[in-house]
Design a protein around this motif. Structure first.
Motif, PDB file in Angstrom:
ATOM      1  N   GLN A   1      -1.327   2.922  12.051  1.00 46.52           N
ATOM      2  CA  GLN A   1      -0.619   2.489  10.790  1.00 46.52           C
ATOM      3  C   GLN A   1       0.365   3.748  10.275  1.00 46.52           C
ATOM      4  N   SER A   2      -0.099   4.690  10.176  1.00 42.96           N
ATOM      5  CA  SER A   2       0.692   5.959   9.745  1.00 42.96           C
ATOM      6  C   SER A   2       2.041   6.048  10.735  1.00 42.96           C
ATOM      7  N   TRP A   3       1.301   5.770  12.020  1.00 43.48           N
ATOM      8  CA  TRP A   3       2.565   6.558  12.873  1.00 43.48           C
ATOM      9  C   TRP A   3       3.750   5.392  13.014  1.00 43.48           C
TER      10      TRP A   3
ATOM     11  N   GLY B   1       0.240  12.484  13.005  1.00 40.57           N
ATOM     12  CA  GLY B   1       1.394  11.572  12.800  1.00 40.57           C
ATOM     13  C   GLY B   1       2.746  12.436  12.482  1.00 40.57           C
TER      14      GLY B   1
ATOM     15  N   MET C   1      -4.577   5.600  11.719  1.00 39.99           N
ATOM     16  CA  MET C   1      -3.406   6.507  12.492  1.00 39.99           C
ATOM     17  C   MET C   1      -2.557   5.905  13.021  1.00 39.99           C
TER      18      MET C   1
ATOM     19  N   GLU D   1       4.518   3.634  10.399  1.00 38.47           N
ATOM     20  CA  GLU D   1       5.483   4.140   9.186  1.00 38.47           C
ATOM     21  C   GLU D   1       6.252   5.004   9.480  1.00 38.47           C
ATOM     22  N   GLN D   2       5.629   6.287  10.180  1.00 46.08           N
ATOM     23  CA  GLN D   2       6.349   7.214  10.370  1.00 46.08           C
ATOM     24  C   GLN D   2       7.658   6.816  11.175  1.00 46.08           C
TER      25      GLN D   2
ATOM     26  N   ARG E   1       3.395  12.874   3.323  1.00 51.47           N
ATOM     27  CA  ARG E   1       3.139  11.426   3.417  1.00 51.47           C
ATOM     28  C   ARG E   1       2.292  10.986   4.634  1.00 51.47           C
ATOM     29  N   ALA E   2       2.116  11.928   5.729  1.00 48.45           N
ATOM     30  CA  ALA E   2       1.340  11.320   6.792  1.00 48.45           C
ATOM     31  C   ALA E   2       0.329  12.517   7.243  1.00 48.45           C
ATOM     32  N   PRO E   3      -0.723  12.020   8.125  1.00 46.55           N
ATOM     33  CA  PRO E   3      -1.750  12.948   8.699  1.00 46.55           C
ATOM     34  C   PRO E   3      -0.975  13.910   9.422  1.00 46.55           C
TER      35      PRO E   3
END
Length: 272
Positions: free
Chosen positions: A3-5, A47, A1, A7-8, A42-44
């Protein structure tokens, strides 16, 4: 999570860097909405929500920054037209400012000749330069220049009396050295000359034997002398139906000076 944040946020920063410096709020918001749609795939969900919130904050700041920019630094955006009703400050100043004549006065003199000027003339064989003032009297059909310390007065009979003084401290003459009369009754020059001779003969004057044969100026000139050897010179100048009578009489000691400035007055004479 986490990591997704990250990247976002990285993707949002890259999108922000690609936004032009000058753009409209509509283009900013459309760009943010596009970024949100891409992020959903592309993200949860968490995110995406956080990224959308951050994007909204960034868009709000951009809109506010566009609002505080001066008009010349704001972008018009595609499909938008500049407001023609907003005038530039320079344009308003040009419309409100009118040129005024020097000195701040809007009134223009009757004559376009200067009020005073320096004139070089000859006195007793020597040249000198003095300031002369414009003689432009209402009701008279001519202008000329007389010495700056000479004074003029209108008589009850409508004549123009000119008193002489050659310096600031000199007392003006008790009697006028020049008296100017305008005749507009339509009499011809010969009749006017005959009337002048009769007038002075009735006052005890006779035509002087030293009468000049050649006129220096004017259309007629006569010199009259009485038993006290006082002299009066009369000059007539004609312009169409108007005849100007220029009578001169002055103390003997002022003769050279008066004759010199009289030559200037005649040289500078102009009909209106």
């Amino acid at each position: 999570m986490n990591q997704s944040w990250e990247e976002q946020m990285k993707r949002l920063k890259e999108d922000y860097d690609r936004i032009p410096d000058e753009t409209s709020p509509e283009r900013i918001w459309a760009h943010v909405q596009s970024s949100k749609r891409v992020g959903k795939h592309r993200a949860p969900r968490v995110g995406a929500i956080a990224g959308g919130t951050a994007a909204a904050l960034i868009a709000g700041m951009l809109v506010m920054s566009q609002a505080v920019l001066p008009p010349e630094d704001r972008g018009t955006g595609e499909g938008q037209e500049e407001n023609p009703s907003v005038a530039e400050p320079e344009d308003d100043q040009d419309e409100d400012t009118e040129e005024k004549p020097p000195g701040g006065s809007e009134e223009q003199p009757d004559s376009n000749r200067p009020a005073a000027k320096e004139i070089t003339y000859q006195v007793e064989g020597s040249y000198t330069e003095d300031t002369f003032q414009l003689l432009d009297e209402d009701g008279f059909s001519f202008t000329t220049y007389i010495p700056e310390f000479f004074e003029t007065e209108r008589t009850e009979a409508g004549k123009l009396a000119v008193y002489a003084a050659f310096s600031k401290d000199q007392q003006r003459t008790d009697e006028p050295v020049w008296t100017v009369t305008e005749h507009t009754d339509g009499k011809d020059l010969e009749t006017m000359a005959a009337n002048i001779r009769t007038t002075y003969e009735n006052q005890g004057y006779q035509r002087s034997t030293h009468q000049f044969e050649d006129l220096q100026y004017g259309d007629y000139m006569a010199v009259f002398e009485n038993t006290e050897r006082e002299h009066v010179t009369v000059i007539l100048q004609q312009n169409e139906q108007t005849i100007v009578e220029w009578q001169k009489s002055y103390p003997v000691e002022m003769g050279d000076g008066i004759n010199a400035v009289e030559q200037v007055a005649m040289d500078e004479w102009e009909w209106k």
